[in-house]
Motif scaffolding. Structure first.
Motif, PDB file in Angstrom:
ATOM      1  N   ILE A   1       0.679  -1.294  -0.012  1.00  0.00           N
ATOM      2  CA  ILE A   1      -0.036  -0.027   0.096  1.00  0.00           C
ATOM      3  C   ILE A   1       0.881   1.199   0.041  1.00  0.00           C
TER       4      ILE A   1
ATOM      5  N   THR B   1     -10.216  -5.012   5.885  1.00  0.00           N
ATOM      6  CA  THR B   1      -9.535  -4.775   4.377  1.00  0.00           C
ATOM      7  C   THR B   1      -8.125  -5.505   4.311  1.00  0.00           C
ATOM      8  N   TYR B   2      -7.261  -5.322   5.194  1.00  0.00           N
ATOM      9  CA  TYR B   2      -6.003  -5.783   5.129  1.00  0.00           C
ATOM     10  C   TYR B   2      -5.662  -6.953   5.977  1.00  0.00           C
TER      11      TYR B   2
ATOM     12  N   VAL C   1       0.755  -2.211   7.790  1.00  0.00           N
ATOM     13  CA  VAL C   1       0.136  -2.798   6.856  1.00  0.00           C
ATOM     14  C   VAL C   1       1.022  -3.595   6.096  1.00  0.00           C
ATOM     15  N   ASN C   2       1.979  -2.845   5.551  1.00  0.00           N
ATOM     16  CA  ASN C   2       2.791  -3.701   4.513  1.00  0.00           C
ATOM     17  C   ASN C   2       3.538  -4.682   5.304  1.00  0.00           C
TER      18      ASN C   2
ATOM     19  N   GLY D   1       0.081  -7.029   7.212  1.00  0.00           N
ATOM     20  CA  GLY D   1      -1.044  -7.326   6.340  1.00  0.00           C
ATOM     21  C   GLY D   1      -1.227  -7.934   5.164  1.00  0.00           C
TER      22      GLY D   1
ATOM     23  N   VAL E   1      -2.188  -6.952   1.244  1.00  0.00           N
ATOM     24  CA  VAL E   1      -2.867  -6.011   0.343  1.00  0.00           C
ATOM     25  C   VAL E   1      -3.374  -6.564  -0.792  1.00  0.00           C
TER      26      VAL E   1
END
Lengths: 89, 436
Positions: free
Chosen positions: A3, A54-55, A80-81, A84, A86
């Protein structure tokens, strides 16, 4: 997939309905809470719920840095990276 | 565990190794607590003796963690001072108490003096008023002690695990009573740090088995969507206050949720535990209050804890069989957002104090998460671009983030109707449809 800061800004603005904020006016390193964008602790929970959906990122009790992840757009992108999934575009 | 009235806390005392709190992952003992409290009392006595300085008797207690707050609270009352609990610790809020002493960090511990062990004095809680100015609600320690005794009599047997953890801060009456004063009196250890975010919530539940969880609808509705409660240690009892909890949100917590209805003015008034049946939605009054209704339906509360005169609540109520009642909604322009009391007139006055603003009105916008919308008439020549963020920043020095308007409309005139009234309906219409 990773992301980008711009995508994260759009995600935050859409999730929290920040209609007076544009992605351009929100700095990558600007604090999201308190003196920066002025989000509150309930916004943090809302954001956490949306990120989880979402992630697939999740809080864990032995991760003392989890509050730190929500400090700015950049810290959320890194969180997130790293933790998560993506979805591909 | 021996229950002690707060007034007698140090006169009776506890074993030196008795755990009073968990702070930063370690137990704090009664010995440490008594010494920290005595240190505060010594400082208050030393600083309080200035001639003619009445406000030196008044101390703003702004300790961010509950352990330090407990020591500060008891220390100031050992010295007979008035404890002022500010609504938050924002700089502009603290600046509203000129001439007061400020206790942010604990002074050096001192040797406890058992002969000075009686706690006495007054405690001021500050809350949003209906007229536009925050107001002080003064409680005597005897009133707080009475409430703690009622809570212990009604619910004490349910707190089987000992530790008391809370998702919300302690500087309002519910957090102060449930997270700090009741545990102190009952001899139950309290978790010093609040656990409102998922990671600290998980850590809090794992600290000791079967804790009592002090929480609010804002947290109880959201935490199940962030965490899988199934695998988590189960609290012995869960309390919720600040606003009504949706029955569906209560149902997510196995074992149920005890909801407390009350106000800063009156303390706790009633409780309920929803189980899906219609009767369980009704509230049962605490045994020491007498309830009635004004002609417009407003609930009126009488009793020692509510003070000398009966207190009118701004909630409409309907009496039910068996002394119970149903709540019907707010009657005034003070509202609750995520359990924080927000005064619309106070926000409007603060907005109108900004040099950019000629007139301002604030309304509640309904939606999945109700938020505030501000309708603003800017002064001649002021640009609307960026004005919302600028005004939000202006308010953020004094109001908590929850109370800040999230949506902004800049108009030439406020939408007064033909009778010269500014209705909430006309204001919300300016924001169009609520967001999905």
């Amino acid at each position: 997939m990773e992301i980008t800061p711009l995508e994260m800004k759009k995600f935050i603005i859409a999730t929290l309905g920040l209609e007076d904020v544009t992605p351009e006016s929100l700095g990558d390193d600007e604090p999201l809470f308190a003196e920066g964008l002025g989000l509150d602790s309930i916004d943090a929970l809302e954001l956490g719920i949306a990120l989880r959906k979402t992630y697939q990122v999740q809080a864990s009790g032995d991760d003392p840095g989890s509050r730190e992840h929500f400090r700015s757009v950049n810290t959320l992108v890194a969180f997130v990276n790293q933790h998560g999934a993506v979805p591909g575009s | 565990m021996t229950f002690l009235p707060l007034a007698q806390l140090f006169r009776a005392g506890r074993r030196p190794e008795h755990p009073v709190a968990w702070s930063a992952g370690a137990a704090r003992t009664w010995g440490e607590f008594a010494a920290a409290s005595a240190g505060v009392a010594a400082q208050a006595r030393t600083l309080g003796g200035e001639p003619g300085a009445g406000s030196a008797e008044r101390w703003v207690l702004a300790c961010e963690d509950a352990w330090a707050f407990a020591a500060g609270f008891s220390g100031l009352l050992q010295a007979g001072r008035t404890v002022v609990v500010p609504p938050n610790f924002l700089p502009e809020t603290l600046a509203r108490f000129p001439g007061h002493r400020l206790l942010r960090n604990l002074p050096a511990p001192a040797e406890a003096r058992p002969e000075a062990g009686i706690l006495e004095g007054r405690v001021e809680f500050w809350t949003s008023g209906t007229t536009g100015e925050p107001k002080a609600l003064v409680k005597t320690l005897a009133q707080l002690d009475a409430e703690v005794a009622v809570l212990e009599a009604l619910f004490g047997a349910r707190l089987t695990g000992g530790l008391v953890v809370g998702t919300l801060p302690h500087q309002h009456i519910y957090g102060c009573l449930f997270r700090v004063l009741w545990p102190l009196a009952a001899g139950r250890p309290l978790l010093s740090e609040p656990c409102g975010d998922p990671a600290s919530f998980l850590r809090a539940l794992a600290t000791m088995p079967a804790p009592a969880l002090i929480s609010s609808p804002a947290h109880l509705a959201r935490l199940p969507r962030l965490l899988d409660l199934e695998g988590l240690p189960r609290p012995a009892v869960i309390f919720s206050s600040g606003g009504p909890l949706e029955a569906a949100d209560a149902a997510q917590w196995a074992g149920g949720v005890v909801e407390i209805y009350g106000s800063t003015e009156t303390g706790g008034i009633a409780w309920r535990q929803q189980d899906g049946t219609p009767e369980a939605a009704f509230w049962t009054p605490f045994p020491d209050v007498a309830l009635s209704c004004d002609p417009d339906g407003a609930l009126v509360v009488a009793g020692f804890r509510a003070g000398p005169a009966p207190q009118r609540m701004e909630d409409a109520a309907e009496p039910m069989a068996g002394g119970r009642f149903r709540l019907l909604g707010r009657l005034d322009r003070t509202l609750k957002l995520e359990e924080k009391r927000v005064s619309l007139p106070e926000l409007e006055a603060a907005l109108q104090a900004h040099p950019l603003v000629a007139r301002a009105a604030v309304a509640l916008l309904p939606g999945p998460r109700p938020r505030l919308g501000a309708v603003v008439v800017l002064r001649d020549g002021a640009a609307t671009a960026g004005a919302g963020r600028e005004l939000r920043r202006h308010l953020a020095g004094r109001f908590e983030a929850v109370a800040l308007p999230r949506r902004w409309r800049f108009v030439a005139e406020l939408p007064y109707d033909g009778r010269g009234k500014l209705t909430a309906q006309a204001l919300t219409a300016l924001f169009g449809e609520a967001r999905p």
